[in-house]
Design an enzyme around this catalytic site. Structure first.
Site, PDB file in Angstrom:
ATOM      1  N   SER A 252       0.842  -1.187   0.000  1.00 26.86           N
ATOM      2  CA  SER A 252       0.000   0.000   0.000  1.00 26.86           C
ATOM      3  C   SER A 252       0.877   1.237   0.000  1.00 26.86           C
ATOM      4  O   SER A 252       1.992   1.226   0.528  1.00 26.86           O
ATOM      5  CB  SER A 252      -0.896  -0.008   1.248  1.00 26.86           C
ATOM      6  OG  SER A 252      -1.312   1.283   1.594  1.00 26.86           O
ATOM      7  N   LYS A 253       0.377   2.317  -0.589  1.00 27.58           N
ATOM      8  CA  LYS A 253       1.138   3.564  -0.612  1.00 27.58           C
ATOM      9  C   LYS A 253       1.319   4.119   0.789  1.00 27.58           C
ATOM     10  O   LYS A 253       2.153   4.981   1.022  1.00 27.58           O
ATOM     11  CB  LYS A 253       0.434   4.579  -1.514  1.00 27.58           C
ATOM     12  CG  LYS A 253       0.471   4.173  -2.993  1.00 27.58           C
ATOM     13  CD  LYS A 253      -0.330   5.108  -3.868  1.00 27.58           C
ATOM     14  CE  LYS A 253      -0.323   4.610  -5.309  1.00 27.58           C
ATOM     15  NZ  LYS A 253      -1.147   5.439  -6.200  1.00 27.58           N
ATOM     16  N   ARG A 254       0.535   3.598   1.736  1.00 23.70           N
ATOM     17  CA  ARG A 254       0.691   4.024   3.139  1.00 23.70           C
ATOM     18  C   ARG A 254       1.771   3.219   3.857  1.00 23.70           C
ATOM     19  O   ARG A 254       2.111   3.510   4.994  1.00 23.70           O
ATOM     20  CB  ARG A 254      -0.651   3.869   3.867  1.00 23.70           C
ATOM     21  CG  ARG A 254      -1.725   4.825   3.377  1.00 23.70           C
ATOM     22  CD  ARG A 254      -3.019   4.669   4.168  1.00 23.70           C
ATOM     23  NE  ARG A 254      -3.622   3.361   3.971  1.00 23.70           N
ATOM     24  CZ  ARG A 254      -4.419   3.064   2.945  1.00 23.70           C
ATOM     25  NH1 ARG A 254      -4.688   3.978   2.028  1.00 23.70           N
ATOM     26  NH2 ARG A 254      -4.939   1.861   2.840  1.00 23.70           N
ATOM     27  N   ASP A 255       2.288   2.195   3.197  1.00 23.04           N
ATOM     28  CA  ASP A 255       3.326   1.350   3.775  1.00 23.04           C
ATOM     29  C   ASP A 255       4.668   2.080   3.678  1.00 23.04           C
ATOM     30  O   ASP A 255       5.270   2.161   2.611  1.00 23.04           O
ATOM     31  CB  ASP A 255       3.381   0.023   3.016  1.00 23.04           C
ATOM     32  CG  ASP A 255       4.437  -0.937   3.567  1.00 23.04           C
ATOM     33  OD1 ASP A 255       5.169  -0.540   4.487  1.00 23.04           O
ATOM     34  OD2 ASP A 255       4.512  -2.072   3.078  1.00 23.04           O
TER      35      ASP A 255
END
Length: 478
Positions: A252-255
């Site tokens: 995820s781009k939040r990772d």
């Protein structure tokens, strides 16, 4: 049949590992079969488009080594290649479906649609779909609806139809038409929705195969409805599995633990050939043991039947290994070019010669996993304060070590030319003078000058450190 595939990004963000893999598999498949790879920009989601998104996609695809045969920048007979430049084309096909009775105008407001959904939910409907109010309206009600002026266009979903496709990765997949309500194919602003526009584009551009992420599986039956409505042949689909992080969770781009944008890898000093190689193996197996494969080898070996049916783990250690293998193959000057931006930014080259810079990067050539790492290695090696772990402290405290270091210091002080060759001779001379040899000679010399029991070639390293620094370090130990 000429194989024709496309990569069709939305300029809503920058080139991501997942996007890059989709583009790469389409590219490898096309080139393996002697076909065409088309780049199309799906820019109809105007509100989410970001400045620089399109440029990022194109620049970093090319940086990776992925070139396209057709697009707005290289031309082609099936353009325009940006969707916002194709609105008249979509309008024509929408009108055709309306004329055939396969699509219709819907004037319902968002508030009315929400109220309708809530009512259906309250009454326990399993499938909450649009009621077809506008399709079934006649007389006075239809006139009232049409008077509103603003409308969307919905496709009339056929009843009791099954949509089955044989996915290259997953085998046969089926959906029933009753699982879908009459979905919107054109919004009130005249812009088509994704599932309509993509079919029109793929048909007109003669796309034969579609490689994309598994999140598009549920879009496929909607797209098949459009193909059937026009009587067009459906392309062959391949839905690739997820990329997951080392904890098994979807990337995820939040990772924040995993670097995910191609631009970041370019800025960190990764080699494009290495990243091309690594991404190709992120969900596909070449069927041979060797994993360091050139651009040409990957094209030759690519077999869509070997795409993974299980999620692919983004293995950071494997990426570091692959990039290190490619770095090892560089000439010294090529390596310096890779490391130069990072050395300059850190101020390491101030007052130093070009040759010194070449020798620095050569010293760490085998250890480098990416260009920016040269700064960490430099800082670790050139730190003014050496920090010893317990094992190193215990070794340096052994009887006789101080005598060896005194002898080594005397030999170094006598050197007129502080070169790797001279330092090597000084080590041997110190051994003769102190009676130390082997590990008891070389290890004290290394620890006292670098603070480490292991590391790069010692004479070369000390020549870079400089005579004053080396002698000062030894004096502290003595």
């Amino acid at each position: 049949m000429t194989v024709r595939v496309r990569y069709a990004p939305s300029p809503t963000g920058f080139l991501h590992i997942g996007n890059a893999r989709t583009a790469l598999y389409n590219y490898l498949f096309a080139k393996h079969h002697g076909g065409d790879f088309i780049l199309r920009i799906e820019d109809t989601d105007i509100e989410r488009n970001v400045e620089g998104g399109e440029e990022s996609q194109m620049n970093y695809l090319r940086w990776l080594g992925i070139e396209w045969d057709e697009s707005f920048d290289v031309g082609g007979e099936y353009g325009p290649y940006r969707q916002l430049e194709r609105l008249d084309i979509y309008r024509k096909y929408v009108d055709e479906l309306i004329e055939k009775g396969l699509a219709y105008k819907c004037y319902c407001t968002s508030e009315e649609l929400e109220a309708e959904r809530e009512a259906m939910s309250t009454h326990g409907h399993d499938n909450i779909h649009y009621s077809r109010r506008c399709l079934n309206a006649t007389g006075e009600e239809l006139a009232e609806l049409e008077a509103r002026g603003e409308y969307v266009v919905r496709i009339k979903v056929p009843e009791n139809e099954v949509y089955t496709f044989n996915d290259i990765v997953r085998g046969e997949i089926s959906f029933n038409s009753e699982d879908f309500g009459d979905w919107v194919i054109m919004k009130s602003n005249g812009i088509p929705t994704y599932n309509f526009a993509v079919v029109v584009d793929d048909y007109l551009m003669k796309i034969t195969h579609v490689f994309r992420g598994e999140e598009h599986i549920t879009n496929t039956p909607k797209q098949m409805m459009v193909y059937r409505a026009f009587g067009w042949d459906v392309p062959t689909f391949a839905h690739m599995t997820l990329i997951v992080n080392e904890n098994g969770k979807k990337l995820s781009k939040r990772d924040k633990d995993t670097v995910q944008f191609i631009e970041q890898y370019a800025n960190m000093g990764y080699l494009p050939e290495a990243l091309f190689n690594f991404i190709a193996l992120l969900g596909w197996s070449p069927g041979i043991e060797e994993e360091i494969l050139s651009h040409e080898q990957l094209i030759e070996l690519f077999d869509e039947k070997r795409l993974s049916k299980s999620p692919s783990t983004f293995d950071k250690a494997k990426l570091a290994y692959i990039n290190n293998r490619y770095i090892k193959a560089l000439e010294a000057e090529e390596l310096l070019e890779l490391c130069m931006p990072h050395l300059v930014e850190a101020g390491i080259l101030e007052g130093r010669t070009h040759q010194w810079a070449v020798e620095l990067v050569s010293l760490f050539h085998d250890r480098l996993s990416y260009g920016a790492e040269i700064v960490d290695l430099y800082d670790e090696f050139f730190s003014e304060e050496l920090t010893l772990d317990e094992e190193t402290q215990a070794f340096i405290a052994q009887e006789g070590v101080a005598d060896t270091l005194k002898a080594f210091k005397e030999q170094l002080e006598a050197l007129e030319d502080f070169t790797a060759e001279g330092i090597q001779a000084a080590v041997k001379a110190a051994g003769k003078a102190s009676g130390a040899k082997g590990k008891m000679l070389f290890m004290p010399c290394r620890i006292a000058t670098t603070g480490q029991m292991h590391g790069p070639d010692l004479p070369k390293a000390l020549a870079l450190l400089g005579k004053d620094t080396v002698i000062s370090r030894i004096e502290k130990f003595i």
